[in-house]
Scaffold this motif. Structure first.
Motif, PDB file in Angstrom:
ATOM      1  N   ASP A  19       0.825  -1.209   0.000  1.00  0.00           N
ATOM      2  CA  ASP A  19       0.000   0.000   0.000  1.00  0.00           C
ATOM      3  C   ASP A  19       0.861   1.263   0.000  1.00  0.00           C
ATOM      4  O   ASP A  19       0.586   2.212  -0.736  1.00  0.00           O
ATOM      5  CB  ASP A  19      -0.933   0.027   1.209  1.00  0.00           C
ATOM      6  CG  ASP A  19      -2.079  -0.957   1.093  1.00  0.00           C
ATOM      7  OD1 ASP A  19      -2.389  -1.392  -0.037  1.00  0.00           O
ATOM      8  OD2 ASP A  19      -2.674  -1.287   2.135  1.00  0.00           O
ATOM      9  N   ASP A  20       1.905   1.278   0.825  1.00  0.00           N
ATOM     10  CA  ASP A  20       2.781   2.445   0.877  1.00  0.00           C
ATOM     11  C   ASP A  20       3.525   2.623  -0.446  1.00  0.00           C
ATOM     12  O   ASP A  20       3.684   3.746  -0.926  1.00  0.00           O
ATOM     13  CB  ASP A  20       3.776   2.331   2.028  1.00  0.00           C
ATOM     14  CG  ASP A  20       3.106   2.476   3.385  1.00  0.00           C
ATOM     15  OD1 ASP A  20       1.993   3.041   3.453  1.00  0.00           O
ATOM     16  OD2 ASP A  20       3.699   2.018   4.380  1.00  0.00           O
ATOM     17  N   SER A  21       3.962   1.532  -1.040  1.00  0.00           N
ATOM     18  CA  SER A  21       4.634   1.606  -2.344  1.00  0.00           C
ATOM     19  C   SER A  21       3.697   2.179  -3.400  1.00  0.00           C
ATOM     20  O   SER A  21       4.100   2.999  -4.222  1.00  0.00           O
ATOM     21  CB  SER A  21       5.113   0.226  -2.780  1.00  0.00           C
ATOM     22  OG  SER A  21       6.130  -0.230  -1.934  1.00  0.00           O
ATOM     23  N   ARG A  26       1.952   6.654  -6.867  1.00  0.00           N
ATOM     24  CA  ARG A  26       0.908   7.601  -7.304  1.00  0.00           C
ATOM     25  C   ARG A  26       1.388   9.035  -7.154  1.00  0.00           C
ATOM     26  O   ARG A  26       1.160   9.875  -8.031  1.00  0.00           O
ATOM     27  CB  ARG A  26      -0.378   7.376  -6.514  1.00  0.00           C
ATOM     28  CG  ARG A  26      -1.128   6.130  -6.931  1.00  0.00           C
ATOM     29  CD  ARG A  26      -2.521   6.071  -6.348  1.00  0.00           C
ATOM     30  NE  ARG A  26      -2.558   5.881  -4.921  1.00  0.00           N
ATOM     31  CZ  ARG A  26      -2.759   4.723  -4.313  1.00  0.00           C
ATOM     32  NH1 ARG A  26      -2.933   3.624  -5.024  1.00  0.00           N
ATOM     33  NH2 ARG A  26      -2.788   4.649  -3.001  1.00  0.00           N
ATOM     34  N   LEU A  27       2.071   9.329  -6.055  1.00  0.00           N
ATOM     35  CA  LEU A  27       2.592  10.682  -5.845  1.00  0.00           C
ATOM     36  C   LEU A  27       3.598  11.054  -6.925  1.00  0.00           C
ATOM     37  O   LEU A  27       3.526  12.138  -7.509  1.00  0.00           O
ATOM     38  CB  LEU A  27       3.225  10.801  -4.456  1.00  0.00           C
ATOM     39  CG  LEU A  27       3.900  12.141  -4.159  1.00  0.00           C
ATOM     40  CD1 LEU A  27       2.896  13.282  -4.226  1.00  0.00           C
ATOM     41  CD2 LEU A  27       4.577  12.093  -2.797  1.00  0.00           C
ATOM     42  N   ALA A  65      -4.196   8.994  -1.755  1.00  0.00           N
ATOM     43  CA  ALA A  65      -4.128   7.779  -0.942  1.00  0.00           C
ATOM     44  C   ALA A  65      -4.920   6.628  -1.556  1.00  0.00           C
ATOM     45  O   ALA A  65      -4.706   5.477  -1.199  1.00  0.00           O
ATOM     46  CB  ALA A  65      -4.622   8.057   0.469  1.00  0.00           C
ATOM     47  N   THR A  66      -5.816   6.956  -2.488  1.00  0.00           N
ATOM     48  CA  THR A  66      -6.634   5.912  -3.107  1.00  0.00           C
ATOM     49  C   THR A  66      -6.490   5.950  -4.627  1.00  0.00           C
ATOM     50  O   THR A  66      -6.182   6.992  -5.206  1.00  0.00           O
ATOM     51  CB  THR A  66      -8.121   6.088  -2.768  1.00  0.00           C
ATOM     52  OG1 THR A  66      -8.601   7.302  -3.378  1.00  0.00           O
ATOM     53  CG2 THR A  66      -8.351   6.131  -1.264  1.00  0.00           C
ATOM     54  N   VAL A  73      -7.432  13.095  -9.876  1.00  0.00           N
ATOM     55  CA  VAL A  73      -6.391  14.129 -10.020  1.00  0.00           C
ATOM     56  C   VAL A  73      -5.789  14.069 -11.428  1.00  0.00           C
ATOM     57  O   VAL A  73      -5.615  15.105 -12.082  1.00  0.00           O
ATOM     58  CB  VAL A  73      -5.305  13.981  -8.930  1.00  0.00           C
ATOM     59  CG1 VAL A  73      -4.143  14.930  -9.191  1.00  0.00           C
ATOM     60  CG2 VAL A  73      -5.909  14.229  -7.551  1.00  0.00           C
ATOM     61  N   MET A  74      -5.492  12.878 -11.907  1.00  0.00           N
ATOM     62  CA  MET A  74      -4.928  12.751 -13.259  1.00  0.00           C
ATOM     63  C   MET A  74      -5.920  13.247 -14.308  1.00  0.00           C
ATOM     64  O   MET A  74      -5.533  13.917 -15.269  1.00  0.00           O
ATOM     65  CB  MET A  74      -4.523  11.302 -13.528  1.00  0.00           C
ATOM     66  CG  MET A  74      -3.322  10.846 -12.716  1.00  0.00           C
ATOM     67  SD  MET A  74      -1.814  11.800 -13.020  1.00  0.00           S
ATOM     68  CE  MET A  74      -1.405  11.209 -14.664  1.00  0.00           C
TER      69      MET A  74
END
Length: 86
Positions: A19-21, A26-27, A65-66, A73-74
């Protein structure tokens, strides 16, 4: 993920969770796209940290985060690039 958490995991040599990866990926994806749209990293970061009307007043970086938030956003960045959103 909090920067301190990321730094601690790197220092300790612990891998990021899946999840963190995903969140980090995404960021990075959004930061690169925003820099292309706005022409530089500073303008991109300002946009990512500001409430955006086309996102219902949400702050883009908070949506990452999701997967659906990332996609929203994209899509907003694509609309800006196409000239159909501000």
């Amino acid at each position: 993920m909090a920067p301190a958490t990321y730094d601690r995991r790197v220092r300790e040599g612990k891998p990021l969770s899946q999840d963190d990866s995903d969140r980090v990926a995404r960021l990075i994806d959004v930061e690169r796209a925003a820099a292309r749209v706005f022409g530089d990293e500073s303008a991109a970061r300002e946009w990512l940290a500001a409430p955006i009307p086309v996102l219902g007043g949400a702050i883009p970086i908070e949506l990452l985060a999701t997967t659906p938030g990332h996609q929203a956003v994209m899509n907003a960045l694509r609309r800006i690039m196409a000239g159909t959103a501000a």
